[in-house]
Write an enzyme that holds these catalytic residues in place. Sequence first.
Site, mmCIF file in Angstrom:
data_model
loop_
_atom_site.group_PDB
_atom_site.id
_atom_site.type_symbol
_atom_site.label_atom_id
_atom_site.label_comp_id
_atom_site.label_asym_id
_atom_site.label_seq_id
_atom_site.Cartn_x
_atom_site.Cartn_y
_atom_site.Cartn_z
ATOM 1 N N PRO A 194 53.602 79.890 30.777
ATOM 2 C CA PRO A 194 53.381 78.513 31.244
ATOM 3 C C PRO A 194 54.301 77.521 30.522
ATOM 4 O O PRO A 194 54.439 77.576 29.299
ATOM 5 C CB PRO A 194 51.913 78.246 30.878
ATOM 6 C CG PRO A 194 51.316 79.577 30.610
ATOM 7 C CD PRO A 194 52.418 80.463 30.149
ATOM 8 N N GLU A 195 54.950 76.672 31.312
ATOM 9 C CA GLU A 195 55.802 75.626 30.751
ATOM 10 C C GLU A 195 55.133 74.276 31.033
ATOM 11 O O GLU A 195 53.987 74.243 31.480
ATOM 12 C CB GLU A 195 57.202 75.715 31.371
ATOM 13 C CG GLU A 195 57.827 77.092 31.150
ATOM 14 C CD GLU A 195 59.216 77.232 31.767
ATOM 15 O OE1 GLU A 195 59.899 76.217 31.957
ATOM 16 O OE2 GLU A 195 59.612 78.378 32.056
#
Length: 277
Positions: free
Chosen positions: A2-3
């Site tokens: 996840p960014e």
Amino acid sequence: MPELPEVETIRRKLEPYLLGRRLDRVEIADPRLVRPFEPHAVAAELEGERVSALERRGKYLVVRFESGRALLVHLRMTGSLRHAARGALHDDGYRRAVVNLDDGSDVAYRDVRRFGTWLLLEPDELEPYLAPKVGVEPLERSFNARWLAQRLQGRRAPLKAALLDQRTVAGLGNIYVDEALWRAQIHPLRPAESLDADEIARLTRAVKEALKAGIRRQGASLRDYATPDGGRGSMQDRFRVYGRAGEPCRRCGTPIDKIRAAGRGTWYCPTCQRLAT
Ligand SMILES: [Zn+2]
């Protein structure tokens, strides 16, 4: 992993469920999540805390409590958070923690690879902890061409590596760096210090646009990422370059190429993003 767009989507969806809620009971099943601290000790400290805000810094989720303490959650590779009525979420063997809220609902933390971390910080510990690790937020005004120029100055490292550094741009990771460089039409292996003012201005805009596109589509669900209600993001269907080796560039039709940069798979258009200027 996840960014920024994925973590921001989680934050937005979880916020209404958590705000004002008290943590009645906390069960931490995996010692890796809170090491070097004892799971039982951390769980006991969390019980009774009431949530005053849910914030995000880079890829960190920051659960702020009325006591002034904060729980810093990093999902790393495969961490995810789900919210549902008590007992509605099933343990599939990858569940690492469950929080019972005072309204009868649960938040469950799932992590296949177990790299995620929960760190409980005292009121005066949060900023000193984050400051050396996380640069400015790219969607705020403080992230501008002047800031980016300062951060890239004197760095001979490939641009890709410089942009993955969380102190350059908080929250960027492998996906959105590639997407931003395609939008800015800059090659990922250009030395960071070699960009001219026009390129830095383009890159600044491109970073913001790539991240906003990701947030609009509620992130990219490639492997384990899901929103707290169990939904999926749809950014993976809209990537300009990421994961599209051999497919036509959406700007010029040239097949997208894949190389390694900063040790990571890196996608770019050989026509739109030239190495020599
Ligand atoms: Zn192209």
